[in-house]
Design a protein around this motif. Sequence first.
Motif, short mmCIF file in Angstrom:
data_model
loop_
_atom_site.label_atom_id
_atom_site.label_comp_id
_atom_site.label_asym_id
_atom_site.label_seq_id
_atom_site.Cartn_x
_atom_site.Cartn_y
_atom_site.Cartn_z
N GLN A 4 0.84 -1.18 0.00
CA GLN A 4 0.00 0.00 0.00
C GLN A 4 0.88 1.24 0.00
O GLN A 4 1.87 1.30 0.73
CB GLN A 4 -0.90 0.02 1.23
N LEU A 5 0.51 2.22 -0.83
CA LEU A 5 1.26 3.47 -0.90
C LEU A 5 0.70 4.44 0.12
O LEU A 5 -0.50 4.75 0.11
CB LEU A 5 1.15 4.07 -2.31
N MET A 6 1.57 4.91 1.03
CA MET A 6 1.08 5.81 2.08
C MET A 6 2.24 6.57 2.71
O MET A 6 3.41 6.23 2.51
CB MET A 6 0.33 5.04 3.16
N LYS A 7 1.88 7.57 3.50
CA LYS A 7 2.86 8.31 4.27
C LYS A 7 3.37 7.49 5.45
O LYS A 7 2.67 6.61 5.97
CB LYS A 7 2.25 9.62 4.81
N GLY A 8 4.56 7.82 5.89
CA GLY A 8 5.11 7.16 7.06
C GLY A 8 4.23 7.33 8.28
O GLY A 8 4.08 6.41 9.10
N ASN A 9 3.64 8.51 8.45
CA ASN A 9 2.79 8.76 9.60
C ASN A 9 1.58 7.84 9.62
O ASN A 9 1.16 7.35 10.68
CB ASN A 9 2.34 10.22 9.62
N GLU A 10 0.98 7.61 8.46
CA GLU A 10 -0.18 6.71 8.40
C GLU A 10 0.23 5.27 8.63
O GLU A 10 -0.49 4.49 9.28
CB GLU A 10 -0.88 6.84 7.04
N ALA A 11 1.42 4.90 8.14
CA ALA A 11 1.90 3.53 8.32
C ALA A 11 2.04 3.18 9.80
O ALA A 11 1.80 2.03 10.21
CB ALA A 11 3.23 3.34 7.60
N ILE A 12 2.42 4.14 10.61
CA ILE A 12 2.54 3.92 12.05
C ILE A 12 1.21 3.46 12.63
O ILE A 12 1.14 2.49 13.40
CB ILE A 12 3.03 5.19 12.76
N GLN A 144 8.52 1.76 5.23
CA GLN A 144 8.41 0.36 5.62
C GLN A 144 8.89 0.16 7.05
O GLN A 144 8.27 -0.57 7.83
CB GLN A 144 9.22 -0.52 4.67
N GLU A 145 9.99 0.81 7.40
CA GLU A 145 10.47 0.68 8.78
C GLU A 145 9.56 1.39 9.77
O GLU A 145 9.50 1.00 10.95
CB GLU A 145 11.91 1.21 8.91
N MET A 146 8.84 2.42 9.34
CA MET A 146 7.85 3.03 10.23
C MET A 146 6.84 1.98 10.66
O MET A 146 6.45 1.91 11.84
CB MET A 146 7.14 4.20 9.54
N ALA A 147 6.43 1.12 9.72
CA ALA A 147 5.49 0.05 10.04
C ALA A 147 6.17 -1.04 10.86
O ALA A 147 5.67 -1.46 11.91
CB ALA A 147 4.90 -0.52 8.76
N GLY A 170 10.92 14.50 10.33
CA GLY A 170 9.75 14.88 9.54
C GLY A 170 9.76 14.37 8.12
O GLY A 170 8.70 14.12 7.53
N PHE A 171 10.96 14.19 7.53
CA PHE A 171 11.03 13.66 6.17
C PHE A 171 10.41 12.27 6.09
O PHE A 171 9.61 11.98 5.20
CB PHE A 171 12.49 13.59 5.70
N VAL A 172 10.79 11.39 7.02
CA VAL A 172 10.29 10.02 6.99
C VAL A 172 8.80 9.99 7.32
O VAL A 172 8.05 9.18 6.77
CB VAL A 172 11.09 9.14 7.98
N GLY A 173 8.35 10.87 8.21
CA GLY A 173 6.93 10.91 8.53
C GLY A 173 6.08 11.38 7.36
O GLY A 173 4.96 10.89 7.16
N GLN A 174 6.60 12.30 6.55
CA GLN A 174 5.81 12.90 5.49
C GLN A 174 5.96 12.21 4.14
O GLN A 174 5.09 12.36 3.27
CB GLN A 174 6.20 14.38 5.34
N MET A 175 7.03 11.47 3.92
CA MET A 175 7.24 10.86 2.60
C MET A 175 6.26 9.71 2.36
O MET A 175 5.75 9.09 3.32
CB MET A 175 8.68 10.37 2.44
N MET A 176 6.00 9.41 1.09
CA MET A 176 5.12 8.30 0.72
C MET A 176 5.93 7.22 0.02
O MET A 176 6.72 7.51 -0.87
CB MET A 176 4.00 8.78 -0.19
#
Length: 359
Positions: A4-12, A144-147, A170-176
Motif C-alpha cells: 500500500q502506498l502511504m505516508k510514514g505517519n499513516e503507516a505507524i 516500511q520501517e515506520m510500520a 519529519g522527512f520520513v513521517g511525510q514521505m510516501m
Amino acid sequence: MRKQLMKGNEAIVKSAILAGCRAFYGYPITPASEITEAAALYMPQTGGVFLQAESEVAAINMLYGASSVGVRCMTASSGPGISLMQEGISYMAGAELPCVIADITRGGPGLGNIASEQGDYHQVVKGGGNGNYRTIVLAPYSVQEMADLTALAFELADRYRNPVVILADGFVGQMMEPVEFAEKATLPRLPEWAVAGTEESRANMITSLHMGTDDLEAHENALEAKYRQAERNETRAEHWYTDDAEIVLVGYGIIGRILKAVTADARAMGINVGLLRPITLYPFPTLHFQRLARRARSFVVVEMSNGQMLEDVRLALNGACPVEFLSRVGGNVPSHEDVLKFVLAHARRLAEQEQMAHV
C-alpha cells in the motif's frame, strides 16, 4: 500481501492496530498531525478508542490510565509536545507501564519551525523527565520501517514494561512509499499485572511512588537490571559495505538514506567507505562500533542536529578511532553532494597522513 502506498505517519497507525493497539490519545502538531488523523479514522473501526486530548500533558496521562488496565496504547507528537509529555513519561517508566510514543521531529528549540530536524535525540534518548529511567528508542529510515518498527515497539514495550519511542524525522513521517504490513494481526490480551477491575487483579498495584529509601533503591536497581538486559539483547543497526570499510559513515533516519548514496559513489571512486546506521538509539549499538573500529581508520557522523548522537558515538569508540562530524540544523538537510565532498576531502587527508607516515 499487496503493498500500500502511504505516508510514514499513516503507516505507524495501521501497524499499531495490527500490533493490538486499541487506544490513541494525542494532540495534533506538524509534522506528526497525520498520525492523529489516521488514528481518528482507523481506531474506532477496530473497536478501539481515539480521543483528541486538550493538551499533550493530558494525552500522556491518559496513556498512564489506559496502560494501567492492560490496554496497548500510543500517542504521537513532535518536539514541543514531547517536551510537555516528559513528566508523564517518567511516571510511566517508574510505574513500569508499556506504551508507544511517536516523535516526528521538527526544528527547535522552542517552537522552532515545522521543518525536519533531529534535535530531539537528547530529550528522548537520555530521558527528559526526572529520575533514573530510560526509554527504548527506535529510529526508522523508511516508510516500511515506520510500520516494522512500530510493531516491534509494542513487543518491546510489553517485554520490558516500559515506554518505547519511535524517533523519526519529519522527512520520513511525510514521505510516501509502498508498505507491506504483517499478514496476521495480534489480538489484544490482558497482561497479568494490569489493574483490570476484577477480583483476580485486586492485589495489583500500579505506582511510581516508593516512599522508603530502601524500597526506592530496590525499585531503581530492578529498573536498571531491566535496562541492562535490553542493552544485551535489543541493540539493532544496519551495516552496509562495512566489512572492508576504512571510513565508516554514521547516521540515522533520513540521513541513513543519504549516506547510502554517498557510500555507493565513494566506492565507485575506489574509496573503501561503509555505512553503520543505528536503528536502536537506546540501547545504543556500542559493540557494533567497537567491532568496526578494529579495522576502520575513522568514522564520519552526519546529523541534522548540533551533534547529539555524536556524543554517543565518541563514547562507544572511547578513542579507538578519530571521529569527524558534519551537520545541518534549522530544518536544513545535508545534501548528497555536500556529504560526498566532505567524505572525499576527509579521504584525501587520510591518504596524505599515510604518505607522511612513510616519509
